[in-house]
Design an enzyme around this catalytic site. Sequence first.
Site, PDB file in Angstrom:
ATOM      1  N   ASP A   9     -31.079  59.519 -79.746  1.00 28.34           N
ATOM      2  CA  ASP A   9     -32.118  58.582 -79.288  1.00 28.34           C
ATOM      3  C   ASP A   9     -33.551  59.112 -79.358  1.00 28.34           C
ATOM      4  O   ASP A   9     -34.323  58.951 -78.400  1.00 28.34           O
ATOM      5  CB  ASP A   9     -31.817  58.144 -77.852  1.00 28.34           C
ATOM      6  CG  ASP A   9     -30.493  57.398 -77.734  1.00 28.34           C
ATOM      7  OD1 ASP A   9     -29.771  57.280 -78.737  1.00 28.34           O
ATOM      8  OD2 ASP A   9     -30.179  56.933 -76.624  1.00 28.34           O
ATOM      9  N   LYS A  67     -26.248  51.613 -80.739  1.00 29.09           N
ATOM     10  CA  LYS A  67     -25.422  51.399 -79.555  1.00 29.09           C
ATOM     11  C   LYS A  67     -26.077  50.401 -78.605  1.00 29.09           C
ATOM     12  O   LYS A  67     -27.267  50.139 -78.698  1.00 29.09           O
ATOM     13  CB  LYS A  67     -25.130  52.715 -78.833  1.00 29.09           C
ATOM     14  CG  LYS A  67     -26.353  53.507 -78.394  1.00 29.09           C
ATOM     15  CD  LYS A  67     -25.944  54.884 -77.883  1.00 29.09           C
ATOM     16  CE  LYS A  67     -27.124  55.770 -77.533  1.00 29.09           C
ATOM     17  NZ  LYS A  67     -27.813  55.401 -76.306  1.00 29.09           N
ATOM     18  N   CYS A 119     -28.575  60.016 -71.804  1.00 30.29           N
ATOM     19  CA  CYS A 119     -27.826  59.811 -73.049  1.00 30.29           C
ATOM     20  C   CYS A 119     -27.280  61.106 -73.630  1.00 30.29           C
ATOM     21  O   CYS A 119     -26.185  61.114 -74.201  1.00 30.29           O
ATOM     22  CB  CYS A 119     -28.696  59.064 -74.054  1.00 30.29           C
ATOM     23  SG  CYS A 119     -29.033  57.366 -73.516  1.00 30.29           S
TER      24      CYS A 119
END
Length: 205
Positions: A16, A102, A141
């Site tokens: 990310d 995602k 994450c």
Amino acid sequence: MSAIVLGKGDALLIVDLQNDFLPGGALAVPRGDLVIAPINALIDLYHERGLPIFASRDWHPEDHCSFTAQGGPWPPHCVAATEGALFSEALQLPEEAIVISKALTAAEDAYSAFNGTGLARSMLADGITRLAVCGLATDYCVLNTVLDGIEAGFEVLLVLEATRAVEVKPGDGGRAIARMLAKGAVPVRLSAGQLVADVALGARL
């Protein structure tokens, strides 16, 4: 100091590294931009050896369940195809890098790159057994990706200089690191163009 010998079965997983998580973004991680240089060094390291590189990204609809307007904990961020959802322009991803999207639907959240993506299955099918994980954010994450990776059977190398924490509560980052190491993640760092195990850190935590 113990050098990590990279070879068949190794892969790099960047979590990310998107504009909304960088300074100036909608959900900026403090000092998140400091991970870009070490991540680019990791990309060079893996790319030079012909090893696979994966990059996960949040790719949310406008009414995603994690947003405050829908009762979630976060401001709107990483809305699919917006500037904030794009990878940082400073991230030197090679063309052959595999992008993993995602949390694609309004009702689905996914902190982990493995959650609902089929990533573990495809990696294992390709003979990948060990992952170096880096990116944003340590306490969300990255944490969930590392834990899911270990649960799926991968050896995980955690590149701590290439992660930063949100720290909603002071100490969240340190607690996340301790949790990952307790589950078996190996702390590593870059040194002289290679990865080395950070044995001293592992002993302290």
